[in-house]
Scaffold this motif. Structure first.
Motif, PDB file in Angstrom:
ATOM      1  N   TYR A 204      23.480  81.992  80.151  1.00 58.81           N
ATOM      2  CA  TYR A 204      24.258  81.587  79.202  1.00 58.81           C
ATOM      3  C   TYR A 204      25.559  80.907  79.835  1.00 58.81           C
ATOM      4  N   ASP A 205      26.092  79.926  79.102  1.00 55.59           N
ATOM      5  CA  ASP A 205      27.347  79.379  79.437  1.00 55.59           C
ATOM      6  C   ASP A 205      28.659  80.370  79.758  1.00 55.59           C
ATOM      7  N   THR A 206      28.643  81.424  78.866  1.00 55.77           N
ATOM      8  CA  THR A 206      29.590  82.326  78.842  1.00 55.77           C
ATOM      9  C   THR A 206      28.836  83.799  79.314  1.00 55.77           C
ATOM     10  N   PRO A 207      28.911  84.466  80.148  1.00 59.54           N
ATOM     11  CA  PRO A 207      28.254  85.747  80.251  1.00 59.54           C
ATOM     12  C   PRO A 207      28.817  86.784  79.557  1.00 59.54           C
ATOM     13  N   CYS A 208      28.510  87.770  79.322  1.00 57.64           N
ATOM     14  CA  CYS A 208      28.865  88.807  78.339  1.00 57.64           C
ATOM     15  C   CYS A 208      30.021  89.516  79.276  1.00 57.64           C
ATOM     16  N   PRO A 209      31.259  89.677  78.853  1.00 61.07           N
ATOM     17  CA  PRO A 209      32.308  90.181  79.614  1.00 61.07           C
ATOM     18  C   PRO A 209      32.121  91.725  79.891  1.00 61.07           C
ATOM     19  N   LYS A 210      31.660  92.448  79.006  1.00 62.14           N
ATOM     20  CA  LYS A 210      31.454  93.610  79.211  1.00 62.14           C
ATOM     21  C   LYS A 210      30.164  94.273  80.279  1.00 62.14           C
ATOM     22  N   CYS A 211      29.160  93.576  80.084  1.00 61.89           N
ATOM     23  CA  CYS A 211      28.138  93.838  80.927  1.00 61.89           C
ATOM     24  C   CYS A 211      27.969  92.675  81.998  1.00 61.89           C
ATOM     25  N   HIS A 212      28.802  91.689  82.201  1.00 59.22           N
ATOM     26  CA  HIS A 212      28.914  90.612  83.357  1.00 59.22           C
ATOM     27  C   HIS A 212      27.563  89.860  83.207  1.00 59.22           C
ATOM     28  N   GLY A 213      26.806  89.805  82.035  1.00 57.26           N
ATOM     29  CA  GLY A 213      25.623  89.152  81.833  1.00 57.26           C
ATOM     30  C   GLY A 213      24.553  89.774  82.162  1.00 57.26           C
ATOM     31  N   ARG A 214      24.354  91.094  82.529  1.00 58.35           N
ATOM     32  CA  ARG A 214      23.382  91.902  82.876  1.00 58.35           C
ATOM     33  C   ARG A 214      22.294  92.543  81.755  1.00 58.35           C
ATOM     34  N   ALA A 215      23.229  92.392  80.489  1.00 60.92           N
ATOM     35  CA  ALA A 215      22.443  92.651  79.351  1.00 60.92           C
ATOM     36  C   ALA A 215      22.478  94.377  79.105  1.00 60.92           C
ATOM     37  N   VAL A 216      22.680  94.849  80.163  1.00 59.40           N
ATOM     38  CA  VAL A 216      22.528  96.476  80.209  1.00 59.40           C
ATOM     39  C   VAL A 216      23.916  96.973  80.722  1.00 59.40           C
ATOM     40  N   ARG A 217      24.156  98.308  80.338  1.00 59.50           N
ATOM     41  CA  ARG A 217      25.251  98.846  81.082  1.00 59.50           C
ATOM     42  C   ARG A 217      24.865 100.145  81.349  1.00 59.50           C
ATOM     43  N   HIS A 218      25.446 100.570  82.684  1.00 58.29           N
ATOM     44  CA  HIS A 218      25.242 101.859  83.286  1.00 58.29           C
ATOM     45  C   HIS A 218      26.038 102.938  82.708  1.00 58.29           C
ATOM     46  N   VAL A 219      25.460 103.932  82.003  1.00 57.26           N
ATOM     47  CA  VAL A 219      26.228 105.082  81.439  1.00 57.26           C
ATOM     48  C   VAL A 219      25.664 106.197  81.728  1.00 57.26           C
ATOM     49  N   ARG A 220      26.568 107.349  81.574  1.00 51.55           N
ATOM     50  CA  ARG A 220      26.259 108.724  81.656  1.00 51.55           C
ATOM     51  C   ARG A 220      26.114 109.412  80.510  1.00 51.55           C
ATOM     52  N   LYS A 221      24.916 110.072  80.040  1.00 56.88           N
ATOM     53  CA  LYS A 221      24.780 110.355  78.655  1.00 56.88           C
ATOM     54  C   LYS A 221      24.017 111.811  78.544  1.00 56.88           C
ATOM     55  N   THR A 222      24.194 112.599  77.613  1.00 58.45           N
ATOM     56  CA  THR A 222      23.500 113.994  77.803  1.00 58.45           C
ATOM     57  C   THR A 222      22.704 113.932  76.330  1.00 58.45           C
ATOM     58  N   GLU A 223      21.291 114.321  76.697  1.00 59.43           N
ATOM     59  CA  GLU A 223      20.334 114.287  75.736  1.00 59.43           C
ATOM     60  C   GLU A 223      19.743 115.830  75.630  1.00 59.43           C
ATOM     61  N   ASN A 224      19.759 116.303  74.495  1.00 64.73           N
ATOM     62  CA  ASN A 224      19.206 117.533  74.004  1.00 64.73           C
ATOM     63  C   ASN A 224      17.848 117.509  74.086  1.00 64.73           C
ATOM     64  N   VAL A 225      17.116 118.239  74.943  1.00 61.40           N
ATOM     65  CA  VAL A 225      15.824 118.491  75.302  1.00 61.40           C
ATOM     66  C   VAL A 225      15.135 119.652  74.690  1.00 61.40           C
ATOM     67  N   SER A 226      14.102 119.636  73.788  1.00 64.01           N
ATOM     68  CA  SER A 226      13.356 120.833  73.330  1.00 64.01           C
ATOM     69  C   SER A 226      12.379 121.248  74.286  1.00 64.01           C
ATOM     70  N   ILE A 227      12.606 122.470  74.911  1.00 63.88           N
ATOM     71  CA  ILE A 227      11.638 122.963  75.790  1.00 63.88           C
ATOM     72  C   ILE A 227      10.660 123.925  74.931  1.00 63.88           C
ATOM     73  N   PRO A 228       9.432 123.432  74.926  1.00 66.93           N
ATOM     74  CA  PRO A 228       8.235 124.199  73.887  1.00 66.93           C
ATOM     75  C   PRO A 228       8.092 125.694  74.846  1.00 66.93           C
ATOM     76  N   ALA A 229       7.859 126.756  73.972  1.00 70.73           N
ATOM     77  CA  ALA A 229       7.648 127.989  74.600  1.00 70.73           C
ATOM     78  C   ALA A 229       6.169 127.889  75.458  1.00 70.73           C
ATOM     79  N   GLY A 230       6.283 128.593  76.791  1.00 66.18           N
ATOM     80  CA  GLY A 230       5.067 128.798  77.386  1.00 66.18           C
ATOM     81  C   GLY A 230       4.958 127.788  78.558  1.00 66.18           C
ATOM     82  N   VAL A 231       6.055 126.950  78.762  1.00 64.32           N
ATOM     83  CA  VAL A 231       6.257 126.197  79.996  1.00 64.32           C
ATOM     84  C   VAL A 231       6.309 126.699  81.287  1.00 64.32           C
TER      85      VAL A 231
END
Length: 368
Positions: A204-231
């Motif tokens: 691009y002639d002007t890269p994205c200022p937020k991701c610096h042209g990478r198209a992705v951003r490195h973030v820290r997230k919390t996901e709720n994971v359902s653990i089935p009975a019997g694992v």
């Protein structure tokens, strides 16, 4: 687009050097200008045949031709042949190395047809994390928050890598493929992500200022994971699309690997559980009903008269839940006879009286 050089000589792509030489001599005699005076088509055909022989009879030139223009034998290169990359779609050849999907992208024809511009959609990398569960959580199921660091699509440029309103064009370095390669000699080829576009295939002639042209951003997230009975320890739970994002493709998955803390009461064997049940000497000899704890509460179990230490009593359907298929395993109640450490006078007199009446000899076979 120029004809395929193997097709010009009428040989297969695995033809030997001798086959190429024979095919060239046969065609050269047929189309030589001396045998076709004043025939411009024969003269042009002779030049085409000579060029094909020049490239395919030289091992190094042939190898570069087979690899394609991406590796230095393309149009305008010394010893190279003018042919379209559509004849040799290297993205098909190396798709497995990059995690790319097979088949044609938008405008493509699958394998062997003319390739569409730009890299084919790829899949983001999976992320694997470990979680520790108590035995009770593993038996009854639970919802566990899992914190991960991932690449997700940039919300500023919506995963394009360009600033809003900027213009895009094919990357001049990789010509939109997202990867570049270098011939290491023989058939060994090293490939790597294009350093110019970062594997995006576009600039691009002007890269994205937020991701610096990478198209992705490195973030820290919390996901709720359902653990089935019997694992059990080592069970893998997959959350689709919760892994790393990638430009032009689908996100990878989040894979949660469980580690279960051992139980103080039960021993697990597959879907069966084992538990030691203490009984008195009198209960073992005379038989009794005893309460045995299970995952769903206590149940009454009959201890047969004359039970020995270690005897196993199977309680159907009271074991660990089955993750697949439903149902439960069994609970194995193992009899453990508890010998009193001390006796009062009345107990001792009663036991001595029993011993005097007991004529059995448990060691009668020792001398045999």
């Amino acid at each position: 687009m120029d004809r395929d050089l193997y097709e010009v000589l009428g040989v297969s792509k695995d033809a030997s050097a001798d086959d190429i030489k024979k095919a060239y001599r046969k065609l050269a005699r047929k189309y030589h200008p001396d045998h076709n005076p004043g025939d411009p088509e024969a003269e042009e055909r002779f030049k085409e045949i000579s060029h094909a022989h020049d490239v395919l009879s030289d091992p190094e030139k042939r190898e570069q031709y087979d690899l394609g223009p991406m590796y230095g034998a393309g149009p305008g290169q010394p010893g190279g042949a003018d042919f379209d990359m559509g004849d040799f779609d290297l993205r098909d050849m190396f798709s497995g190395m990059f995690g790319q999907r097979g088949g044609g992208g938008a405008g493509g024809t699958g394998g062997g047809g003319r390739a569409s511009a730009g890299p084919r959609p790829t899949r983001g990398a999976d992320i694997e994390v470990n979680v520790t569960l108590s035995f009770e959580q593993a038996m009854h199921g639970a919802t566990i928050p899992v914190t991960v660091e991932i690449d997700e699509a940039c919300d500023e440029c919506h995963g394009t890598g360009g600033a809003p309103g900027s213009k895009s064009s094919l990357c001049p370095e990789c010509r939109g493929r997202g990867v570049i390669g270098r011939n290491l000699g023989g058939f060994e080829v090293m490939t790597q992500t294009c350093p110019e576009c970062g594997g995006l295939g576009t600039v691009y002639d002007t890269p994205c200022p937020k991701c610096h042209g990478r198209a992705v951003r490195h973030v820290r997230k919390t996901e709720n994971v359902s653990i089935p009975a019997g694992v059990k320890t080592g069970t893998k739970i997959r959350k689709r699309g919760k892994g790393n994002a990638v430009h032009g493709g689908t996100p990878g998955d989040l894979i949660v690997v469980t580690h279960v803390t051992p139980s103080k009461r039960y021993t697990r064997n597959g879907n069966d559980l084992e538990i030691d049940v203490p009984v008195t000497y009198a209960e073992a000899v005379l038989g009794a009903k005893v309460a045995v704890p299970t995952l769903s509460g206590k149940v009454a179990v009959t201890v047969p008269a004359g039970s020995t230490d270690g005897k196993a009593l199977r309680i159907r359907g009271k074991g660990a839940p089955k993750v697949k298929g439903g149902g439960h395993g069994d609970l194995i109640a193992r009899i453990r006879i508890v010998v009193p450490r001390s006796l009062d006078d009345e107990q001792r007199e009663a036991l001595e009286a029993y011993a005097a009446l007991d004529a059995s000899d448990p060691r009668k076979d020792f001398d045999r």
